[in-house]
Scaffold this active site. Sequence first.
Site, PDB file in Angstrom:
ATOM      1  CE  LYS A 169      -3.670  -2.448   2.401  1.00  0.00           C
ATOM      2  NZ  LYS A 169      -4.170  -2.842   3.729  1.00  0.00           N
TER       3      LYS A 169
ATOM      4  N   GLY B 151     -12.682  -5.414   4.999  1.00  0.00           N
ATOM      5  CA  GLY B 151     -14.037  -5.928   5.200  1.00  0.00           C
ATOM      6  C   GLY B 151     -14.745  -5.920   3.848  1.00  0.00           C
TER       7      GLY B 151
HETATM    8  N1  LIG Z   1     -11.003  -8.606   2.024  1.00  0.00           N
HETATM    9  C1  LIG Z   1     -10.781  -7.335   2.217  1.00  0.00           C
HETATM   10  O1  LIG Z   1     -11.195  -6.749   3.223  1.00  0.00           O
HETATM   11  C2  LIG Z   1     -10.027  -6.544   1.183  1.00  0.00           C
HETATM   12  C3  LIG Z   1      -9.792  -5.163   1.408  1.00  0.00           C
HETATM   13  C4  LIG Z   1      -9.125  -4.416   0.433  1.00  0.00           C
HETATM   14  C5  LIG Z   1      -8.666  -5.060  -0.691  1.00  0.00           C
HETATM   15  N2  LIG Z   1      -8.873  -6.407  -0.862  1.00  0.00           N
HETATM   16  C6  LIG Z   1      -8.365  -7.027  -2.070  1.00  0.00           C
HETATM   17  O2  LIG Z   1      -9.474  -7.552  -2.810  1.00  0.00           O
HETATM   18  C7  LIG Z   1      -9.076  -8.706  -3.521  1.00  0.00           C
HETATM   19  C8  LIG Z   1     -10.004  -9.860  -3.180  1.00  0.00           C
HETATM   20  O3  LIG Z   1      -9.923 -10.134  -1.789  1.00  0.00           O
HETATM   21  P1  LIG Z   1     -10.980 -11.087  -1.065  1.00  0.00           P
HETATM   22  O4  LIG Z   1     -10.740 -10.932   0.398  1.00  0.00           O
HETATM   23  O5  LIG Z   1     -12.342 -10.848  -1.605  1.00  0.00           O
HETATM   24  O6  LIG Z   1     -10.456 -12.526  -1.550  1.00  0.00           O
HETATM   25  P2  LIG Z   1     -11.200 -13.938  -1.370  1.00  0.00           P
HETATM   26  O7  LIG Z   1     -12.277 -13.834  -0.344  1.00  0.00           O
HETATM   27  O8  LIG Z   1     -10.124 -14.943  -1.196  1.00  0.00           O
HETATM   28  O9  LIG Z   1     -11.924 -14.167  -2.780  1.00  0.00           O
HETATM   29  C9  LIG Z   1     -11.224 -14.507  -3.950  1.00  0.00           C
HETATM   30  C10 LIG Z   1     -12.271 -14.889  -4.998  1.00  0.00           C
HETATM   31  O10 LIG Z   1     -11.580 -15.114  -6.226  1.00  0.00           O
HETATM   32  C11 LIG Z   1     -12.051 -16.336  -6.791  1.00  0.00           C
HETATM   33  N3  LIG Z   1     -10.968 -16.890  -7.629  1.00  0.00           N
HETATM   34  C12 LIG Z   1      -9.743 -17.310  -7.250  1.00  0.00           C
HETATM   35  N4  LIG Z   1      -9.047 -17.716  -8.341  1.00  0.00           N
HETATM   36  C13 LIG Z   1      -9.865 -17.561  -9.391  1.00  0.00           C
HETATM   37  C14 LIG Z   1      -9.731 -17.806 -10.773  1.00  0.00           C
HETATM   38  N5  LIG Z   1      -8.596 -18.310 -11.294  1.00  0.00           N
HETATM   39  N6  LIG Z   1     -10.773 -17.524 -11.591  1.00  0.00           N
HETATM   40  C15 LIG Z   1     -11.928 -17.022 -11.089  1.00  0.00           C
HETATM   41  N7  LIG Z   1     -12.113 -16.767  -9.779  1.00  0.00           N
HETATM   42  C16 LIG Z   1     -11.079 -17.017  -8.946  1.00  0.00           C
HETATM   43  C17 LIG Z   1     -12.400 -17.212  -5.629  1.00  0.00           C
HETATM   44  O11 LIG Z   1     -13.322 -18.195  -6.089  1.00  0.00           O
HETATM   45  P3  LIG Z   1     -14.007 -19.265  -5.078  1.00  0.00           P
HETATM   46  O12 LIG Z   1     -15.040 -18.471  -4.317  1.00  0.00           O
HETATM   47  O13 LIG Z   1     -14.600 -20.266  -5.978  1.00  0.00           O
HETATM   48  O14 LIG Z   1     -12.887 -19.771  -4.208  1.00  0.00           O
HETATM   49  C18 LIG Z   1     -13.034 -16.184  -4.687  1.00  0.00           C
HETATM   50  O15 LIG Z   1     -14.398 -16.008  -4.977  1.00  0.00           O
HETATM   51  C19 LIG Z   1      -7.611  -8.946  -3.148  1.00  0.00           C
HETATM   52  O16 LIG Z   1      -6.783  -8.354  -4.117  1.00  0.00           O
HETATM   53  C20 LIG Z   1      -7.468  -8.208  -1.831  1.00  0.00           C
HETATM   54  O17 LIG Z   1      -6.142  -7.776  -1.586  1.00  0.00           O
HETATM   55  C21 LIG Z   1      -9.540  -7.138   0.043  1.00  0.00           C
END
Ligand SMILES: NC(=O)c1ccc[n+]([C@@H]2O[C@H](COP(=O)([O-])OP(=O)(O)OC[C@H]3O[C@@H](n4cnc5c(N)ncnc54)[C@H](OP(=O)(O)O)[C@@H]3O)[C@@H](O)[C@H]2O)c1
Length: 431
Positions: free
Chosen positions: A208, A307
């Site tokens: 970040k 979140g």
């Molecule tokens: N979580 C937070 O609070 C937060 C905050 C700021 C930024 N972010 C950023 O947002 C992004 C997502 O984070 P997240 O927490 O939402 O991650 P996550 O909960 O692990 O979700 C990842 C998603 O991507 C899907 N996926 C993985 N590989 C794939 C592929 N090859 N093709 C299609 N779909 C695929 C997964 O599918 P399945 O459901 O089938 O496993 C899942 O639905 C990251 O870059 C993270 O750094 C997150």
Amino acid sequence: MQAPSPVRVGVLGAGNVGGALARLLVDDTAAIEARTGLRLELARLAVRDLSRRRPLALPPGCLTDDAGSVVTDSGVDIVVEAIGGVEPARTLILEALKAGKPVVTANKELLADAGAELFEAAAAAGVDLLFEAAVAGAIPLIRPLRESLAGERITRIMGIVNGTTNYILTRMAEGGATYGDALSEAQELGYAERDPTADVEGFDAAAKAAILASIAFGQTVVAGDVHREGISAVTADDIAFAHRLGYVVKLLAIAEQDEPEGEVAVRVHPAMIPSTHPLAAVRDSFNAVFIEGDAVGELMLYGRGAGGRPTASAVLGDVLDAAHNLRAGGPGRAPALARSQVRPMPELTSQYYVTMEVEDRPGVLAAVAGAFAEEGVSIRSMEQVGLGDEARMVFITHTALERAMQQCLERLRRLDAVETVGGLIRVIEDD
Ligand SMILES: NC(=O)c1ccc[n+]([C@@H]2O[C@H](COP(=O)([O-])OP(=O)(O)OC[C@H]3O[C@@H](n4cnc5c(N)ncnc54)[C@H](OP(=O)(O)O)[C@@H]3O)[C@@H](O)[C@H]2O)c1
């Protein structure tokens, strides 16, 4: 009158962020249209595992496990990447941009690694690449930096940009918890991953910091340019000592730019800040970014750094921006990034807090003070606590060069009377 055609959104990933965004797109379409005049439609949603149950009422044909088919689908106007990690996210984003589709991403890891390549691809295609949610989740930060502060000479940005570590440090400061207990508690509450390395060792904050420095100073700063230290060596004693002296310990991402050279210095490390500083009041898993500029003075932006729903709100803002620009027929302002000129950590200056366990006998203080003097590091205050045959010495220095302080630590470690040299915490004073 005919209703305007919807802007069709293809979302890659349906986890915390993608899932929350999909829900907003499905449930809040009418409210979003009423507020913005733009009708968004969730056209496609890509996941890895189609067999997983999803609590979402999706239109038929929407869900797929072929993310590549979403980015090239002529029925998708805007692509949201919410998969995370470098690949396949990078390739998918490049394909979407090549196909002339604006992209919204929350992927700090990817932007801190390959941001320049992606921005170039977006500029070449003449489309938006927006990433408000990649730094400090729900807090509007990238857009204010790129737009409201576009004409400002920003001198320093200091941010609490990792909620997990801020929660752990808050529990240590307010509940007297040890680092291990506070980490376990954060894991039980879902604030920390089972493998907490990315958060507690500062990797997340460093990514970040690189993005923030790039946008604030117009240079291509990558994660590898960021000096990084985490919080795992911070002890309850350090925090109690800081408290007694009127400081709070926070994991800070700091980006600064020198005048007139234009060199940037970007670092992530625990720091003691005065308890009166606005960042000291940022507790629990909240994030905040403190910006200092020539004309604007001091600004602070505060909110939820992570979140699913808060982050999806920031992603939705970008989707609406991209949709508006699509309708207007061109992309918004893109960052112009020059090659980075990064000042290495040994050349920076700071005040320092340093502790050591020493033998409790005559002559030790003179030897220790001599090590500081040999490296030209001047001592501002010293405290000694007896621990049986040993004693703990705690020093705060005046401002010194990082290189000199590191050499001083080496000298101290070589002294016979010194058992251990504890963690080094930089002390940041109000200007
Ligand atoms: N979580 C937070 O609070 C937060 C905050 C700021 C930024 N972010 C950023 O947002 C992004 C997502 O984070 P997240 O927490 O939402 O991650 P996550 O909960 O692990 O979700 C990842 C998603 O991507 C899907 N996926 C993985 N590989 C794939 C592929 N090859 N093709 C299609 N779909 C695929 C997964 O599918 P399945 O459901 O089938 O496993 C899942 O639905 C990251 O870059 C993270 O750094 C997150």
